[in-house]
Design a protein around this motif. Structure first.
Motif, PDB file in Angstrom:
ATOM      1  N   ARG B 262       0.960  -0.998  -0.032  1.00  0.00           N
ATOM      2  CA  ARG B 262       0.016  -0.126   0.029  1.00  0.00           C
ATOM      3  C   ARG B 262       0.986   1.294  -0.043  1.00  0.00           C
ATOM      4  N   LYS B 263       2.002   1.165   0.926  1.00  0.00           N
ATOM      5  CA  LYS B 263       2.765   2.302   0.818  1.00  0.00           C
ATOM      6  C   LYS B 263       3.461   2.806  -0.299  1.00  0.00           C
ATOM      7  N   TRP B 264       3.639   1.831  -1.315  1.00  0.00           N
ATOM      8  CA  TRP B 264       4.378   2.105  -2.504  1.00  0.00           C
ATOM      9  C   TRP B 264       3.364   1.919  -3.535  1.00  0.00           C
ATOM     10  N   ASN B 265       2.079   1.948  -3.270  1.00  0.00           N
ATOM     11  CA  ASN B 265       0.920   2.121  -4.353  1.00  0.00           C
ATOM     12  C   ASN B 265       1.088   0.998  -5.366  1.00  0.00           C
ATOM     13  N   ILE B 266       1.466  -0.299  -4.981  1.00  0.00           N
ATOM     14  CA  ILE B 266       1.479  -1.469  -5.896  1.00  0.00           C
ATOM     15  C   ILE B 266      -0.215  -2.080  -5.676  1.00  0.00           C
ATOM     16  N   GLY B 267      -0.760  -1.758  -4.477  1.00  0.00           N
ATOM     17  CA  GLY B 267      -2.166  -2.276  -4.342  1.00  0.00           C
ATOM     18  C   GLY B 267      -1.930  -3.834  -4.038  1.00  0.00           C
ATOM     19  N   GLU B 268      -2.794  -4.232  -3.072  1.00  0.00           N
ATOM     20  CA  GLU B 268      -2.493  -5.504  -2.305  1.00  0.00           C
ATOM     21  C   GLU B 268      -2.618  -6.712  -3.139  1.00  0.00           C
ATOM     22  N   SER B 269      -1.590  -7.576  -3.209  1.00  0.00           N
ATOM     23  CA  SER B 269      -1.810  -8.678  -4.318  1.00  0.00           C
ATOM     24  C   SER B 269      -2.380  -9.890  -3.582  1.00  0.00           C
ATOM     25  N   ALA B 270      -2.952 -10.803  -4.362  1.00  0.00           N
ATOM     26  CA  ALA B 270      -3.887 -12.132  -3.906  1.00  0.00           C
ATOM     27  C   ALA B 270      -2.983 -12.729  -3.188  1.00  0.00           C
ATOM     28  N   TYR B 271      -1.479 -12.961  -3.680  1.00  0.00           N
ATOM     29  CA  TYR B 271      -0.522 -13.726  -3.240  1.00  0.00           C
ATOM     30  C   TYR B 271      -0.132 -13.263  -1.727  1.00  0.00           C
ATOM     31  N   LEU B 272       0.037 -12.264  -1.550  1.00  0.00           N
ATOM     32  CA  LEU B 272       0.507 -11.861  -0.045  1.00  0.00           C
ATOM     33  C   LEU B 272      -0.821 -11.987   0.904  1.00  0.00           C
ATOM     34  N   GLN B 273      -1.918 -11.562   0.148  1.00  0.00           N
ATOM     35  CA  GLN B 273      -3.235 -11.787   1.288  1.00  0.00           C
ATOM     36  C   GLN B 273      -3.380 -13.075   1.504  1.00  0.00           C
ATOM     37  N   ALA B 274      -3.162 -13.991   0.592  1.00  0.00           N
ATOM     38  CA  ALA B 274      -3.185 -15.771   0.836  1.00  0.00           C
ATOM     39  C   ALA B 274      -2.009 -15.718   2.008  1.00  0.00           C
ATOM     40  N   LEU B 275      -0.870 -15.428   1.808  1.00  0.00           N
ATOM     41  CA  LEU B 275       0.001 -15.651   2.800  1.00  0.00           C
ATOM     42  C   LEU B 275      -0.248 -15.225   4.041  1.00  0.00           C
ATOM     43  N   ASN B 276      -0.606 -13.852   4.225  1.00  0.00           N
ATOM     44  CA  ASN B 276      -1.065 -13.156   5.348  1.00  0.00           C
ATOM     45  C   ASN B 276      -2.161 -14.103   6.286  1.00  0.00           C
ATOM     46  N   ALA B 277      -2.981 -14.451   5.218  1.00  0.00           N
ATOM     47  CA  ALA B 277      -4.146 -15.190   5.996  1.00  0.00           C
ATOM     48  C   ALA B 277      -3.781 -16.576   6.698  1.00  0.00           C
ATOM     49  N   ALA B 278      -2.700 -17.313   5.921  1.00  0.00           N
ATOM     50  CA  ALA B 278      -2.309 -18.312   6.607  1.00  0.00           C
ATOM     51  C   ALA B 278      -1.566 -18.158   7.873  1.00  0.00           C
ATOM     52  N   TRP B 279      -0.441 -17.026   7.698  1.00  0.00           N
ATOM     53  CA  TRP B 279       0.429 -16.955   8.869  1.00  0.00           C
ATOM     54  C   TRP B 279      -0.377 -16.360  10.111  1.00  0.00           C
ATOM     55  N   SER B 280      -1.507 -15.528   9.800  1.00  0.00           N
ATOM     56  CA  SER B 280      -2.216 -15.016  10.972  1.00  0.00           C
ATOM     57  C   SER B 280      -3.130 -16.042  11.543  1.00  0.00           C
ATOM     58  N   GLN B 281      -3.060 -17.059  11.150  1.00  0.00           N
ATOM     59  CA  GLN B 281      -3.777 -18.115  11.837  1.00  0.00           C
ATOM     60  C   GLN B 281      -3.496 -18.729  13.099  1.00  0.00           C
ATOM     61  N   THR B 282      -4.274 -19.288  14.069  1.00  0.00           N
ATOM     62  CA  THR B 282      -3.919 -19.828  15.114  1.00  0.00           C
ATOM     63  C   THR B 282      -3.383 -21.444  14.748  1.00  0.00           C
ATOM     64  N   GLY B 283      -2.790 -21.985  15.617  1.00  0.00           N
ATOM     65  CA  GLY B 283      -2.287 -23.358  15.312  1.00  0.00           C
ATOM     66  C   GLY B 283      -3.618 -24.258  15.971  1.00  0.00           C
ATOM     67  N   PRO B 284      -3.617 -25.585  15.442  1.00  0.00           N
ATOM     68  CA  PRO B 284      -4.757 -26.459  15.844  1.00  0.00           C
ATOM     69  C   PRO B 284      -4.630 -26.694  17.328  1.00  0.00           C
ATOM     70  N   GLU B 285      -3.513 -26.814  17.877  1.00  0.00           N
ATOM     71  CA  GLU B 285      -3.638 -27.176  19.432  1.00  0.00           C
ATOM     72  C   GLU B 285      -3.070 -26.161  20.188  1.00  0.00           C
ATOM     73  N   GLY B 286      -3.737 -24.846  20.167  1.00  0.00           N
ATOM     74  CA  GLY B 286      -3.112 -23.937  20.919  1.00  0.00           C
ATOM     75  C   GLY B 286      -1.994 -23.450  20.588  1.00  0.00           C
ATOM     76  N   THR B 287      -1.162 -23.801  19.406  1.00  0.00           N
ATOM     77  CA  THR B 287       0.204 -23.429  19.200  1.00  0.00           C
ATOM     78  C   THR B 287      -0.111 -21.712  18.819  1.00  0.00           C
TER      79      THR B 287
END
Lengths: 200, 548
Positions: B262-287
């Motif tokens: 966003r800062k560099w006016n590229i616009g959010e890419s679907a690739y990074l959105q998917a990675l952000n979604a994966a990395w901001s998830q909580t682990g299955p057993e309280g990890t």
């Protein structure tokens, strides 16, 4: 266009100072080492004579342009000296690359000089000086190739200036302006050579 | 009042509850025990990162010449977390791997595609932090929309891109290689190719940033690959590699990469959105996190796309090649790959042809200008006037660095000529012309000088009858100038002539053994010059019947 070049003149001039530094240092180191080789060859020192002949051949035959890439990839980029880490700048690698042809050249010239002096031929010193100055000109021209390995000299800096404006005319004018620096230096050196030739 | 505050507090608790319930992201910290490169960086007090300067807005120069962009921001984040200064070094696609392996830079964050081949050449870190494919950029009026339309056509390429070989081998384009994006783009605008094959990320941004120019990007995006941050080979699993990998994970989890887009006016890419979604998830057993690097292999959606597969090499080397490498370090594997072998043979052919053409050219130019000088000298005012352009040419050719002359003719003059719809000289013609003129002008001075000396001995003879004697007299000087031109022929690599120096650099940038190729190149030139000297001695003996 001209204003942009005028604004960048100081920046380019500092780059050209690097070209001169590379040329002067490689001429200096190359002359010292080449003279030793030339002396060994002229004196036909047993064992060392053929070895210095081979060394001269290697220095003379290998292109400095190839040596540039060689030095860039084969010499470490940092050295540790008394616990301090020091970077080896690319201009030093370029200087080393250009030292080799100077060794080859000076070895040949100084061999002739020592032989002529022994034979009592007068003017050997002047012939050596004139040839040396002419070779200095060749080395200054060759220092422009240091940009291909990323050394921060005038051609590299000109490429950075050009990258800010994509027009063909600006590129042409910038390169011609840089050529002018080399041309003026070349003319000054040729003037010195002419002066020396006349003085003989 | 108290009842009102209680209601507000309850509402706040409801709103804040889910936020507070999310796992708190622990910032990545430096390991307690450091060794290898990380220890070196901390002792040095500075992190050196290789970034691009010709890839806006991922890496570019501002008006003051400072390096800025999305990737320099990532480099800054690494240095800040390490608590050291940051030094940015410009790298290109063709030198970024060698720079990090040589230790010129500690880390490369330089739009580098993650490929299986490169994973064997340097420490490429996971997870990936971006992704791109390849498209062609060209004039709107040509309007190429698919790679099939470019089959057999000249396409400008940037040296070192992972897709170059596949584009040539599979898509049949005729690649014209340039050392950096600037040259490739210039060559396209000067009509030296029909399109420029490069990352869609950079080219789309280029079209968006310059809507007024008549260039467009084709739709057919192929060979999509993730981008990897690189460290030196062997550092991937050392403290430096692990620290940087953890930092990339943190950037995905906190949305830092999306914020930078966003800062560099590229616009959010679907690739990074998917990675952000994966990395901001909580682990299955309280990890603390679903993508927990300390739990062994990461799930695929935490890593991004898989690396680009290796190109199938033809022909396996015989066992003695491996034995030779073990014993001497000389790695000849590349010669058993038909594609690389073909390029080396073509490069060798071009070097030999260019050397031969330049030697003949230098002798012809030297003869022409030298005889002109000797014929006109001392013949009054008109002759002096005629000699002026000859003198100007000789001075200019001798006192302008040949590499600069090549840039001037190929890019500068070529660019101006192409804009005026005139024929522009190609790389071979330009190199042959410049080298002939450079050595020819030295030869002219030698021949003119030798003719002058011959004339003093035989004042009654004409210039043409004095020529054989003058040639004899100037022979050593002429040979030296011609040998110099053979040595200088490698400079043609600067204007994308695929001769030997250029080909060797290309193969090294693709992972060929540096030491084998650099030493091999030196030996080749040593023998080539010896061969040229031998040929000259033979020619002299053949012409005059005597010689040293």
């Amino acid at each position: 266009m001209i204003e942009v070049l005028y604004d960048h003149t100081g920046y380019l001039a500092r780059g050209f100072a690097t070209n001169l530094l590379i040329s002067i240092l490689s001429m200096g180191f190359g002359t010292v080492l080449g003279t030793v080789l030339g002396w060994l060859r002229a004196r036909r020192v047993s064992g060392l004579g053929p070895l210095s002949h081979f060394g001269t051949n290697v220095c003379r035959n290998v292109p400095s342009f190839v040596l540039l890439f060689y030095m860039a990839s084969m010499i470490p980029s940092e050295v540790e000296f008394g616990g301090t880490i020091m970077a080896v700048p690319l201009w030093i690698k370029a200087t080393l690359a250009l030292t080799f042809p100077v060794i080859g050249f000076t070895s040949d010239q100084s061999k002739g000089f020592f032989e002529q002096r022994r034979a009592g031929v007068s003017g050997a010193g002047e012939i050596f000086t004139i040839a040396w100055l002419q070779y200095f000109l060749i080395i200054i021209m060759a220092s422009a190739t240091a940009s291909v390995i990323g050394a921060d000299e005038i051609v590299g800096r000109a490429n950075i200036v050009i990258s800010q404006n994509e027009s063909a005319q600006f590129l042409l004018v910038t390169y011609l302006y840089v050529s002018l620096w080399f041309l003026v230096t070349g003319l000054i050196l040729s003037g010195i050579v002419k002066g020396l030739t006349r003085a003989r | 009042m108290i009842r009102f505050l209680t209601v507000v507090l309850i509402i706040c608790a409801f709103v804040a509850g889910p936020i507070l319930a999310q796992p708190t992201l622990k910032s990545v910290a430096l390991p307690d025990q450091t060794n290898g490169r990380l220890e070196h960086i901390l002792r040095r007090g500075a992190l050196i990162v290789g970034v691009k300067t010709d890839y806006p807005p991922w890496g570019m120069l501002d008006a003051q010449g400072r390096i800025i962009g999305l990737e320099p921001d990532l480099a800054r984040a690494l240095a800040d977390r390490m608590g050291v200064d940051l030094e940015l070094v410009a790298v290109t696609a063709s030198n970024r791997l060698s720079r990090v392996n040589q230790g010129v830079v500690d880390v490369v964050i330089a739009t580098m595609g993650d490929t299986v081949t490169r994973r064997g050449q340097a420490g490429l870190l996971e997870p990936s932090y971006y992704s791109s494919g390849v498209v062609a950029y060209g004039p709107i009026d040509r309007n190429y929309q698919s790679w099939e339309e470019l089959r057999g056509l000249p396409v400008c390429m940037t040296q070192g891109s992972y897709y170059n070989r596949t584009l040539e081998e599979t898509y049949g384009v005729d690649g014209k290689y340039f050392p950096a994006n600037r040259e490739a783009k210039m060559a396209l605008s000067f009509g030296r190719c029909v399109g420029w094959a490069f990352d869609d990320t950079a080219l789309v941004q280029r079209v968006l940033a310059n809507p007024e120019t008549n260039y467009s990007v084709m739709e057919d995006r192929i060979l999509v690959t993730p981008w990897a941050i690189g460290v030196a080979i062997g550092e991937r699993d050392a403290p430096l590699g692990r620290f940087v990998s953890d930092m990339i994970g943190e950037w995905h989890a906190t949305g830092y990469l999306l914020a930078l887009e966003r800062k560099w006016n590229i616009g959010e890419s679907a690739y990074l959105q998917a990675l952000n979604a994966a990395w901001s998830q909580t682990g299955p057993e309280g990890t603390p996190s679903y993508c927990n690097m300390r739990q062994g292999a990461l799930p695929p959606d935490c890593l991004g796309a898989p690396p680009f597969p290796p190109v199938a090499e033809t022909g396996a080397p015989p066992p003695w090649v491996a034995d030779l490498e073990d014993a001497t370090g000389v790695d000849l594997t590349v010669f058993y790959d038909a594609y690389s072998r073909g390029r080396l043979i073509r490069g060798l052919g071009l070097t030999l042809t260019l050397s031969a053409v330049a030697i003949i050219g230098a002798l012809v130019v030297g003869l022409g200008l030298g005889v002109m000088d000797a014929s006109l000298r001392g013949r009054g005012l008109w002759a002096r006037m005629l000699l002026l352009p000859q003198k100007a040419l000789v001075t200019l050719a001798r006192m302008t660095p040949p590499i600069l002359q090549m840039y001037i003719v190929f890019f500068g003059l070529g660019g101006v000529l192409s804009q005026s719809s005139l024929i522009t000289p190609g790389a071979f013609t330009t190199a042959a012309l410049i080298l002939s003129l450079y050595a020819g002008s030295t030869n002219a001075v030698l021949i003119a000088h030798a003719l002058e000396q011959e004339r003093r001995l035989n004042p009654e003879k004409g210039v043409w009858t004095l020529l054989p004697g003058a040639f004899q007299r100037a022979f050593d000087g002429l040979v030296a100038a011609c040998v110099n031109i053979v040595k200088a022929a490698g400079m043609a690599s600067a204007i994308a002539l695929a001769e030997l120096v250029s080909t060797v650099n290309l193969i090294v940038s693709e992972g060929g053994d540096v030491s084998t190729f650099m030493n091999g190149l030196l030996v080749f030139y040593f023998l080539l010059v010896l061969g040229v000297l031998w040929l000259f001695r033979r020619a002299r003996r053949w012409v005059v019947g005597t010689g040293p």
